[in-house]
Design a protein around this motif. Structure first.
Motif, PDB file in Angstrom:
ATOM      1  N   GLY A 194       0.807  -1.230   0.000  1.00 33.15           N
ATOM      2  CA  GLY A 194       0.000   0.000   0.000  1.00 33.15           C
ATOM      3  C   GLY A 194       0.831   1.266   0.000  1.00 33.15           C
ATOM      4  N   CYS A 195       2.163   1.128  -0.117  1.00 33.77           N
ATOM      5  CA  CYS A 195       3.026   2.321  -0.080  1.00 33.77           C
ATOM      6  C   CYS A 195       2.971   3.031  -1.442  1.00 33.77           C
ATOM      7  CB  CYS A 195       4.458   1.923   0.244  1.00 33.77           C
ATOM      8  SG  CYS A 195       5.634   3.244  -0.018  1.00 33.77           S
ATOM      9  N   PRO A 196       2.642   4.321  -1.488  1.00 33.70           N
ATOM     10  CA  PRO A 196       2.528   5.015  -2.768  1.00 33.70           C
ATOM     11  C   PRO A 196       3.874   5.148  -3.489  1.00 33.70           C
ATOM     12  CG  PRO A 196       2.163   6.524  -0.924  1.00 33.70           C
ATOM     13  CD  PRO A 196       2.263   5.164  -0.352  1.00 33.70           C
ATOM     14  N   VAL A 197       5.000   5.166  -2.738  1.00 31.51           N
ATOM     15  CA  VAL A 197       6.317   5.242  -3.378  1.00 31.51           C
ATOM     16  C   VAL A 197       6.620   3.927  -4.090  1.00 31.51           C
ATOM     17  CG1 VAL A 197       8.801   5.516  -2.999  1.00 31.51           C
ATOM     18  CG2 VAL A 197       7.181   6.954  -1.759  1.00 31.51           C
ATOM     19  N   GLY A 226       4.840   3.551  -7.179  1.00 23.96           N
ATOM     20  CA  GLY A 226       5.255   4.482  -8.234  1.00 23.96           C
ATOM     21  C   GLY A 226       4.244   5.594  -8.502  1.00 23.96           C
ATOM     22  N   GLU A 227       3.432   5.921  -7.499  1.00 29.07           N
ATOM     23  CA  GLU A 227       2.451   7.002  -7.688  1.00 29.07           C
ATOM     24  C   GLU A 227       3.165   8.338  -7.884  1.00 29.07           C
ATOM     25  OE1 GLU A 227      -0.659   7.335  -4.777  1.00 29.07           O
ATOM     26  OE2 GLU A 227      -1.048   5.182  -4.891  1.00 29.07           O
ATOM     27  N   PRO A 228       2.764   9.118  -8.897  1.00 30.53           N
ATOM     28  CA  PRO A 228       3.441  10.398  -9.123  1.00 30.53           C
ATOM     29  C   PRO A 228       3.286  11.318  -7.905  1.00 30.53           C
ATOM     30  CG  PRO A 228       1.587  10.059 -10.673  1.00 30.53           C
ATOM     31  CD  PRO A 228       1.681   8.846  -9.827  1.00 30.53           C
ATOM     32  N   GLY A 229       4.379  11.991  -7.572  1.00 31.98           N
ATOM     33  CA  GLY A 229       4.341  12.942  -6.457  1.00 31.98           C
ATOM     34  C   GLY A 229       4.637  12.308  -5.107  1.00 31.98           C
ATOM     35  N   ALA A 230       4.662  10.962  -5.029  1.00 31.81           N
ATOM     36  CA  ALA A 230       4.946  10.324  -3.742  1.00 31.81           C
ATOM     37  C   ALA A 230       6.438  10.443  -3.442  1.00 31.81           C
ATOM     38  CB  ALA A 230       4.536   8.860  -3.796  1.00 31.81           C
ATOM     39  N   VAL A 231       6.806  10.760  -2.205  1.00 31.10           N
ATOM     40  CA  VAL A 231       8.217  10.915  -1.841  1.00 31.10           C
ATOM     41  C   VAL A 231       8.499  10.144  -0.554  1.00 31.10           C
ATOM     42  CG1 VAL A 231       8.529  13.180  -2.905  1.00 31.10           C
ATOM     43  CG2 VAL A 231       7.746  13.034  -0.529  1.00 31.10           C
ATOM     44  N   VAL A 232       9.785   9.850  -0.340  1.00 34.50           N
ATOM     45  CA  VAL A 232      10.233   9.242   0.913  1.00 34.50           C
ATOM     46  C   VAL A 232      10.998  10.303   1.688  1.00 34.50           C
ATOM     47  CG1 VAL A 232      11.746   7.509   1.945  1.00 34.50           C
ATOM     48  CG2 VAL A 232      10.428   6.944  -0.084  1.00 34.50           C
ATOM     49  N   LEU A 233      10.687  10.454   2.975  1.00 32.10           N
ATOM     50  CA  LEU A 233      11.396  11.415   3.821  1.00 32.10           C
ATOM     51  C   LEU A 233      12.044  10.683   4.981  1.00 32.10           C
ATOM     52  CD1 LEU A 233       8.987  14.448   4.305  1.00 32.10           C
ATOM     53  CD2 LEU A 233      11.062  14.365   2.952  1.00 32.10           C
TER      54      LEU A 233
END
Ligand SMILES: [Zn+2]
Length: 252
Positions: free
Chosen positions: A220-223, A226-233
């Motif tokens: 379920g992780c958007p990163v 590959g969902e556009p705009g998803a980022v890892v911090l």
């Protein structure tokens, strides 16, 4: 390894070395080869139970310090990376049972314990050299050869692996095997396995590998999707952004 993962694992498995009693005070050091070039190493003079991701020393691809001061045993790590392009991480510690064998001038021949033959193989003994010297770096790298672990006479142990986690668990296996070796010695000595069994176990070892760590965030992780705009911090990046937001909000 990716730099973020390397920082996280150096902290995690450095603390584990301390909690398991494999190091005391400022003993021991860990490092990782980075996929983007260069290395990370634990800093000099810091107990492994007090590591933090932002405190790691960064080395360039030649092994020269780029930021922070690496452990005084960094030359030993670098000598291993130069000799072994397959090695992605190095762990050095002073686990009591393995170090006791090293102080008695013994390696671990690996022909007594099935598990050791499968996962670690033979563990040679590197001749003594003063800690933190080029002499130690050369002797350890050459004694390690193609092995996964080496004992350092009158000093401690080094394990290597493709990543920090694998190198750490080899240190656990080495210490457990050393403890059993010592108890077997007290009972009159371990009985070596028949050569045929050793060969069969070595065959099993070729297909034996630590399973990769599943990422609990992947489902379920958007990163990962590959969902556009998803980022890892990272936690420190999130904290910095929240602090900036709070400052901006305070001015309104
Ligand atoms: Zn040491």
């Amino acid at each position: 390894m990716a730099e973020d993962a390397a920082r996280r694992d150096l902290v995690l498995y450095g603390r584990r070395l301390y909690e398991k009693g494999f190091v005391a005070a400022t003993d021991g050091n860990l490092s990782a080869r980075l996929a983007e070039g260069g290395f990370l190493a634990t800093p000099t003079g810091l107990p492994k139970g007090e590591l933090a991701e932002g405190l790691m020393a960064r080395l360039d691809s030649e092994g020269r310090p780029a930021s922070g001061k690496p452990s005084s045993e960094w030359p030993m790590h670098l000598a291993i990376y130069r000799a072994r392009p397959d090695v992605g991480a190095v762990v050095h510690a002073h686990p009591p049972f393995a170090t006791a064998l090293a102080c008695a001038g013994r390696g671990l021949d690996g022909a007594v314990l099935s598990e050791v033959i499968i996962s670690l193989g033979t563990v040679p003994l590197a001749p003594f050299a003063l800690p933190s010297t080029e002499g130690l770096a050369e002797r350890v790298a050459s004694s390690l050869g193609d092995h996964s672990a080496v004992l350092l006479a009158n000093h401690g142990a080094v394990t290597v692996g493709p990543d920090v986690r694998s190198a750490y668990y080899r240190m656990e296996t080495l210490e457990q095997a050393s403890r059993i070796q010592l108890y077997a010695d007290l009972l009159g000595g371990g009985r070596p396995l028949p050569e045929q069994a050793v060969q069969a176990l070595r065959g099993l070892g070729e297909g034996y590998a630590l399973a990769p760590l599943p990422c609990p965030a992947c489902e379920g992780c958007p990163v990962a999707a590959g969902e556009p705009g998803a980022v890892v911090l990272r936690r420190d990046e999130l904290a910095r952004l929240l602090a900036e937001f709070a400052r901006g909000h305070g001015r309104r």
